[in-house]
Design an enzyme around this catalytic site. Structure first.
Site, mmCIF file in Angstrom:
data_model
loop_
_atom_site.group_PDB
_atom_site.id
_atom_site.type_symbol
_atom_site.label_atom_id
_atom_site.label_comp_id
_atom_site.label_asym_id
_atom_site.label_seq_id
_atom_site.Cartn_x
_atom_site.Cartn_y
_atom_site.Cartn_z
ATOM 1 N N THR A 10 0.839 -1.193 0.000
ATOM 2 C CA THR A 10 0.000 0.000 0.000
ATOM 3 C C THR A 10 0.872 1.240 0.000
ATOM 4 O O THR A 10 1.981 1.234 0.543
ATOM 5 C CB THR A 10 -0.942 0.032 1.225
ATOM 6 O OG1 THR A 10 -1.801 1.181 1.126
ATOM 7 C CG2 THR A 10 -0.163 0.114 2.527
ATOM 8 N N HIS A 14 -1.554 5.909 6.393
ATOM 9 C CA HIS A 14 -2.437 5.575 7.513
ATOM 10 C C HIS A 14 -2.586 4.060 7.655
ATOM 11 O O HIS A 14 -2.564 3.520 8.764
ATOM 12 C CB HIS A 14 -3.813 6.216 7.313
ATOM 13 C CG HIS A 14 -3.803 7.704 7.367
ATOM 14 N ND1 HIS A 14 -3.539 8.408 8.526
ATOM 15 C CD2 HIS A 14 -4.023 8.642 6.404
ATOM 16 C CE1 HIS A 14 -3.603 9.708 8.279
ATOM 17 N NE2 HIS A 14 -3.893 9.870 6.998
ATOM 18 N N LYS A 15 -2.748 3.385 6.528
ATOM 19 C CA LYS A 15 -2.875 1.923 6.566
ATOM 20 C C LYS A 15 -1.600 1.280 7.086
ATOM 21 O O LYS A 15 -1.645 0.327 7.874
ATOM 22 C CB LYS A 15 -3.195 1.371 5.172
ATOM 23 C CG LYS A 15 -4.656 1.376 4.809
ATOM 24 C CD LYS A 15 -4.884 0.543 3.561
ATOM 25 C CE LYS A 15 -6.353 0.489 3.186
ATOM 26 N NZ LYS A 15 -6.584 -0.395 2.025
ATOM 27 N N ASP A 70 -7.579 -5.103 0.639
ATOM 28 C CA ASP A 70 -8.514 -4.157 0.050
ATOM 29 C C ASP A 70 -9.654 -4.041 1.036
ATOM 30 O O ASP A 70 -10.156 -5.059 1.542
ATOM 31 C CB ASP A 70 -9.015 -4.611 -1.323
ATOM 32 C CG ASP A 70 -9.777 -3.498 -2.030
ATOM 33 O OD1 ASP A 70 -9.421 -2.322 -1.830
ATOM 34 O OD2 ASP A 70 -10.729 -3.792 -2.770
ATOM 35 N N SER A 71 -10.010 -2.821 1.347
ATOM 36 C CA SER A 71 -11.025 -2.580 2.368
ATOM 37 C C SER A 71 -12.088 -1.641 1.831
ATOM 38 O O SER A 71 -11.851 -0.890 0.878
ATOM 39 C CB SER A 71 -10.383 -1.963 3.621
ATOM 40 O OG SER A 71 -9.326 -2.761 4.096
ATOM 41 N N TYR A 155 -13.516 6.499 6.547
ATOM 42 C CA TYR A 155 -14.894 6.714 6.991
ATOM 43 C C TYR A 155 -15.067 6.572 8.504
ATOM 44 O O TYR A 155 -16.200 6.608 9.002
ATOM 45 C CB TYR A 155 -15.829 5.722 6.282
ATOM 46 C CG TYR A 155 -15.939 5.918 4.790
ATOM 47 C CD1 TYR A 155 -16.896 6.772 4.250
ATOM 48 C CD2 TYR A 155 -15.087 5.252 3.911
ATOM 49 C CE1 TYR A 155 -17.009 6.954 2.873
ATOM 50 C CE2 TYR A 155 -15.183 5.425 2.532
ATOM 51 C CZ TYR A 155 -16.145 6.276 2.024
ATOM 52 O OH TYR A 155 -16.252 6.461 0.661
ATOM 53 N N LYS A 176 -10.685 0.277 19.191
ATOM 54 C CA LYS A 176 -10.883 0.134 17.749
ATOM 55 C C LYS A 176 -10.292 -1.175 17.235
ATOM 56 O O LYS A 176 -10.915 -1.883 16.435
ATOM 57 C CB LYS A 176 -10.257 1.315 17.007
ATOM 58 C CG LYS A 176 -10.421 1.213 15.485
ATOM 59 C CD LYS A 176 -9.711 2.329 14.747
ATOM 60 C CE LYS A 176 -9.812 2.108 13.237
ATOM 61 N NZ LYS A 176 -9.100 3.137 12.461
#
EC number: 3.6.1.66
Length: 202
Positions: A10, A14-15, A70-71, A155, A176
C-alpha cells in the site's frame, strides 16, 4: 528460518501505521517509493481479488512475504455502496472528506433511515507468487448522522460499530483494534504465522 520483514502493498501511510500496530510483533516494511508505481489499479470486482492483484504484482519482484489488503464500507440501504469504490467514491483522487460528504448527502437526499453498514477487509499474504493465506473480516455497525472524532482515517468519523455509541474515530486505538475489520483480519494472520511457525520479524 531466516527472519524477514513483511512488505505491505500500500502507498497509504495511515494503513501502514495501523497494520504495523495490529500485527505487532510481526514487522512490516513500508512500500519503497520506487515500488509504488508497480501497484496495479484496483480493477477487480471484489475486495479479495483486488488484494490478490496487488499482492501478486509485488511478489513478481519481491522475494519475501507480501501482504496486501482491500477494504471498504458497505451501506446496506445503498445496495452496498460505496463498496470496492470506497476510496474513490466521490471520484478519482477524491479525499476522505469528499467521500464522507457524498455518502452523508446520499443518505440524506434519499431520506434513508436504515443506516446499517459494515466495514470489510480482505487480506492476502503472498510469497514467490504463491498465496499462502487469505481471509475476509467484517465490522458491523451504523452510519452516524454527522462526523464525530478526530482519530482513525477514511470513513471512521461516521461509522459507529455495534455495541458502541461512539464512532470509530472517537474510540481509542485499543478499542478500535478489538472490533475493527482490519483488527479481526490481522488476528487471523498472526494466528496463521504462529500455527505454521513462520517468521515475520525483523
Amino acid at each position: 528460518m531466516i527472519m524477514q520483514k513483511i512488505l505491505l502493498a500500500t502507498s497509504n501511510r495511515h494503513k501502514y501505521l495501523e497494520f504495523s500496530r495490529l500485527l505487532y510483533p510481526l514487522t512490516l516494511e513500508a512500500l519503497p517509493e520506487d515500488l509504488k508505481r508497480l501497484l496495479p489499479n484496483e480493477t477487480a470486482k471484489s475486495y479479495r481479488d483486488n488484494a490478490k492483484l496487488k499482492g501478486m504484482a509485488l511478489s513478481e519482484i519481491y522475494e519475501g512475504f507480501v501482504l496486501a489488503d482491500d477494504s471498504g464500507l458497505e451501506v446496506f440501504s445503498l445496495h452496498g455502496e460505496p463498496g470496492i469504490f470506497s476510496s474513490r467514491y466521490a471520484g478519482e483522487g477524491s479525499s476522505a472528506q469528499e467521500n464522507i460528504d457524498k455518502l452523508l448527502k446520499n443518505l440524506q437526499s434519499k431520506n434513508i433511515t436504515d443506516r446499517r453498514a459494515r466495514f470489510v477487509c480482505a487480506l492476502v499474504l503472498v510469497k514467490k507468487k504463491k498465496i499462502l493465506f487469505e481471509t475476509t473480516a467484517f465490522c458491523y455497525g451504523i452510519i452516524a448522522d454527522r462526523q464525530k472524532g478526530g482519530g482513525g482515517f477514511g470513513y471512521d468519523p461516521i461509522f459507529i460499530p455495534e455495541g458502541y455509541s461512539l464512532t470509530m474515530a472517537e474510540l481509542d486505538e485499543k478499542q478500535k483494534d478489538l472490533v475493527s475489520h482490519r483488527g479481526k483480519a490481522c488476528q487471523e494472520l498472526k494466528a496463521f504465522f504462529l500455527e505454521n511457525r513462520m517468521e515475520g520479524h525483523s
